[in-house]
Design an enzyme around this catalytic site. Sequence first.
Site, PDB file in Angstrom:
ATOM      1  N   TYR A  86       1.549  -1.036   0.066  1.00  0.00           N
ATOM      2  CA  TYR A  86      -0.016   0.039   0.076  1.00  0.00           C
ATOM      3  C   TYR A  86       1.174   1.242   0.202  1.00  0.00           C
ATOM      4  O   TYR A  86       0.101   2.639  -0.128  1.00  0.00           O
ATOM      5  CB  TYR A  86      -0.442   0.000   1.046  1.00  0.00           C
ATOM      6  CG  TYR A  86      -2.027  -0.721   0.898  1.00  0.00           C
ATOM      7  CD1 TYR A  86      -2.058  -1.862  -0.139  1.00  0.00           C
ATOM      8  CD2 TYR A  86      -3.136  -0.931   2.040  1.00  0.00           C
ATOM      9  CE1 TYR A  86      -3.641  -2.872   0.064  1.00  0.00           C
ATOM     10  CE2 TYR A  86      -3.654  -2.573   1.903  1.00  0.00           C
ATOM     11  CZ  TYR A  86      -3.526  -2.447   0.910  1.00  0.00           C
ATOM     12  OH  TYR A  86      -5.340  -3.924   1.248  1.00  0.00           O
ATOM     13  N   LYS A 104       2.753 -15.277   1.854  1.00  0.00           N
ATOM     14  CA  LYS A 104       2.523 -15.977  -0.039  1.00  0.00           C
ATOM     15  C   LYS A 104       4.220 -16.704  -0.351  1.00  0.00           C
ATOM     16  O   LYS A 104       4.462 -16.368  -1.189  1.00  0.00           O
ATOM     17  CB  LYS A 104       1.733 -14.597  -0.992  1.00  0.00           C
ATOM     18  CG  LYS A 104       1.694 -15.746  -2.330  1.00  0.00           C
ATOM     19  CD  LYS A 104       1.207 -16.905  -2.126  1.00  0.00           C
ATOM     20  CE  LYS A 104      -0.005 -17.455  -3.492  1.00  0.00           C
ATOM     21  NZ  LYS A 104      -0.686 -18.766  -3.474  1.00  0.00           N
ATOM     22  N   ASP A 139      -3.321 -17.746   0.946  1.00  0.00           N
ATOM     23  CA  ASP A 139      -4.588 -18.410   0.053  1.00  0.00           C
ATOM     24  C   ASP A 139      -4.962 -20.053   1.572  1.00  0.00           C
ATOM     25  O   ASP A 139      -6.680 -20.027   1.554  1.00  0.00           O
ATOM     26  CB  ASP A 139      -4.092 -18.811  -1.023  1.00  0.00           C
ATOM     27  CG  ASP A 139      -3.469 -19.730  -1.224  1.00  0.00           C
ATOM     28  OD1 ASP A 139      -2.150 -19.723  -0.025  1.00  0.00           O
ATOM     29  OD2 ASP A 139      -2.809 -20.375  -2.025  1.00  0.00           O
ATOM     30  N   ASP A 192     -10.566  -8.681   7.219  1.00  0.00           N
ATOM     31  CA  ASP A 192     -12.141  -8.583   7.357  1.00  0.00           C
ATOM     32  C   ASP A 192     -13.004 -10.075   7.493  1.00  0.00           C
ATOM     33  O   ASP A 192     -14.028 -10.088   7.772  1.00  0.00           O
ATOM     34  CB  ASP A 192     -12.176  -7.850   5.871  1.00  0.00           C
ATOM     35  CG  ASP A 192     -12.550  -6.033   6.465  1.00  0.00           C
ATOM     36  OD1 ASP A 192     -12.122  -5.499   7.354  1.00  0.00           O
ATOM     37  OD2 ASP A 192     -12.674  -5.800   5.376  1.00  0.00           O
TER      38      ASP A 192
END
Length: 360
Positions: A143, A193, A225, A253
């Site tokens: 970000y 990852k 994942d 979330d």
Amino acid sequence: MKKSCKIAVLPGDGIGPEIMKSALKVLEAISEKYGIQFEFKEALVGGAAIDETGDPLPEETLKLCKESDAILFGAVGGEKWDNLPTDKRPEKGLLRIRKELDLFANLRPAKAYNALLDSSPLKNSIIKGVDLLVLRELTGGIYFGEPRGIEEKNGERVGYNTMIYYEHEIKRIGKLAFELARSRRKKVTSVDKANVLEVSALWREVITEVHNDYADVELEHMYVDNCAMQLIRRPKDFDVIVTGNMFGDIISDEAGALTGSLGMLPSASIGERYAFYEPIHGSAPDIAGKGIANPVAMILSAAMMLEITCKLPEAARDIEEAVDKALEEGYRTTDIWSPGTKKVSTEEMTEVIINHIKQS
Ligand code: NAD
């Protein structure tokens, strides 16, 4: 325990002032019970600050935050300010506070309350007993990484971002994860990852190195994942999940949604010097001023403050148990109400919780 705590109180907009009133009442009860002194100073933020000063984060508010031990924040935003340019909108005040105070870690607990198991989208048998904490790195990663942009290349547009983590950024969030796990069930799941991304391979390496100082805490590594899937299949197995900014955004979330209501979820964002506590929900303009908002997320955010900033974990447990009891007795604000339970206002829910704190 600290003897006193200076708290910047930023109620904000919509239901912000209503739920903040509840949290302050609960803190007054804690002050009486434990003898800790709170110095509350209120300041404007968000739309309320725009109306008064034209700025969603006035200098005076930022100064107060920097002079305080902790910041309690309600919520900001509303239709009235929706048409302002992005950098003048209420939400900008919140983003600027996070940046100015260098709040590098976001803590989001997700706990299943026995009395609310039916609000979860998962089966009771899977959700019962879930009590986990997602720790998200908040100031680095994709970000914020440079270079970033959209440009023309070979006759077409190309968009790109940079996922970057420095060793020191991984170390400080890793340490915090192990420290937090020590006061919980002593298990950390580090999510990355690493099978595809070099930045994740480094993340995994550094977290493993930090773990050398925390032999009493179990560490597992998990690909993001797989984590997204296991959170649905066996959420009970997680204690502290630590991960980078983007993966944490998504996973936190997902974890929040497991347990049901938005009105029940607190959060903390902390840095080396400052700590900021807020419910995860927004200003809920659709119910603002009606006295029916659920105050629990705000009250539990204050409980996190008692534990992390005021070093008063007993008081935090008191509040959590009082919330549990209120729910067990069937008290519900409108958002979590179901037939057969007692519908109460913001104020009534707050009073029930305070009575339990006083009695315990
Ligand atoms: P929201 O979280 O405010 O509301 C979503 C739904 O959940 C609404 O139906 C609302 O009534 C309900 N709800 C939320 N909190 C509740 C509570 N404590 N008790 C009972 N019901 C509750 O999200 P939204 O509607 O997308 O956004 C409303 C405004 O809030 C927007 O201006 C948005 O930008 C802002 N917002 C602010 C923050 C923040 O301050 N941290 C976060 C998200 C959204």
